[in-house]
Every structure is written in structure tokens, then in C-alpha cells.
Design an enzyme around this catalytic site. Sequence first.
Site, PDB file in Angstrom:
ATOM      1  CE1 TYR A 156      -3.152   2.925   0.402  1.00 47.04           C
ATOM      2  CE2 TYR A 156      -3.739   2.102   2.582  1.00 47.04           C
ATOM      3  CZ  TYR A 156      -3.927   2.997   1.548  1.00 47.04           C
ATOM      4  OH  TYR A 156      -4.894   3.966   1.658  1.00 47.04           O
ATOM      5  CE  LYS A 159      -5.834   1.754  -1.817  1.00 43.75           C
ATOM      6  NZ  LYS A 159      -6.577   1.807  -0.537  1.00 43.75           N
TER       7      LYS A 159
END
Length: 292
Positions: free
Chosen positions: A132, A160
Site C-alpha cells: 500500500y 496499491k
Amino acid sequence: MNGVHVPLVTPFTKSGTVDVPSLERLAHHVLGQGAAGLVALGTTGEAPMLTGAESRTVIEVCRRVGDAYGTPLTVGTGTAGTDESVRQARERAEAADLLLAVVPYYLRPTDEGVIEHFAAVGAAAGVPLIVYNVPYRTGKTLRAETLLALLAAEHVAGVKHCPGSVDADTLTLLAGGRDVLCGDDAFLYPMLALGAAGGISASGNVAPAALAAVVSAVRAGDAERARTLHCSLLPLVRALFAEPSPTVIKAVLAERGLIAHPGVRAPLRAPAADSLAAAMDALAALDAGWAP
């Protein structure tokens, strides 16, 4: 991971406890409307404000609903320190298909330290990681070369990517990497067009079918439909993030009857009435302007 995966909000009752029936109803809704999977305990789910027992409850509900649809469950994990991140990853991996592991925040370690951090977390977890990367929240900006090195690691299934723009590093990442997931909802269409595999989209709590339709249109090579949907979604996305997430999202979901109460935990607070009204107007316009 492909398609739109929805980081679910965590609904609370009026008394402040986790509202399991609302969470289950929302999970069924987003998967039934075409989401490719659920993400439990993301930032959108107010994970830092949940107790250990509440976190386990959220995971159990999302696992049960995901299994009913045959879709993967991604579980958020990670802290500023490696040791606690490893402990948390071991615990949460038991019920997860993947872990969404945040880049260590606040401390701003070196890129080499970040690579070592994810190697330790991946080895402990035993399930693939989604890195992330959200520098405007973590305070740590990774070089494109570092992101590509992470994507090439055996324990990493994707990134992500939330840079806040489609910048030069994003172009490098999309050109040289695999399994890049858009995390900034406003950029889902352009990143898909440039080769992203899908997205982890908080707006999917509110408009899962429209977001899934963007992915389908890009995959079908229907650029005009994808662009039209993108333009229709932008006002809603902007309205949903006009105040700190997930405050407006929860208020809209409560207005739509998908969750029973819009409450958030401090230091978050309820959105202004004008913010909710703008989001509801944008959602009504979206509903009126496209067909599945």
C-alpha cells in the site's frame, strides 16, 4: 488481483459498537453489484480505531460473505514498525487471501529499509502482500525503482498505488510492473487505460456497479463508454472525499439504507450537511445518467 476491490467501511451502531448486520448487508451489496473482492480493515474501515476483538469480527464477516460469492478477501495490516507489523500479519493472514500492507509511516525509513520491512512481513505472513503505497498519508515517497523491485519480489502480488496524480513515476511503474492497482478513485480510468490491473476503490461502497462497469469497458476496448462513465463518476468521487474519508461515504450509505447509522470514531466527525447534500446530488445524477 483484477477488477474493483472495495475497502469496506466499518458501520457502527448508535451506541458505537460494530454493527454486524449492516456490515454484512453492505458486503453482500458491493459483491452483488460486481465488485471483484472485499478489503477488510483498510483506512476506509477506520482500522486504527478498532479494538483487536472488533477487527476479528470484521474479518470474520467479510470472510463469510466473500466465501459465499467465491471472491478473495484482502485484509489490511501494518504499522510504523517491522516487529509489530510482522505480528499483526501473522494473526490476520489466517483468514486472508492477501494482505494489504502499508508502507511504514511517519518514520520515513530508507527505501532499502522499506524493502527489508516487506521481506520480513511477507516471510511471516505466508500469503501474498499488496504493498500500500500512499505517500501523502505515510510521509514516505518511494522511488519508482523501489516500487518495481517490490513488485518483482516473490512475496508481493501487487501494489496499491496512491500518488495523488498520474505522475512520471506512475508511468514508469505501469510500464515496467505487474499487478498495479489504482488507489486514487479519480484516476481509476486513466490508470486502467495505461495498464493497471484494477483498483481498490473506497467509492465502491457507494457505486460498485459503475466502477465495475469502468473496468469492463476498458477490458472490452470500449474507450468511449469507459470515458463517459469516468466523467459521470468524477463529481461523486470528489463529493465523497470533500471531507476526511469515510465520513461522507458513511453518511451517504446511511441515507441509502445500506447501513443503519453514519457514525464514525473520533477524531473523525460527521460531515457538514452541505457535503452530504452534494454527494447525494452527485449520486442521483450518476444513477440517472448510466445504465448497466
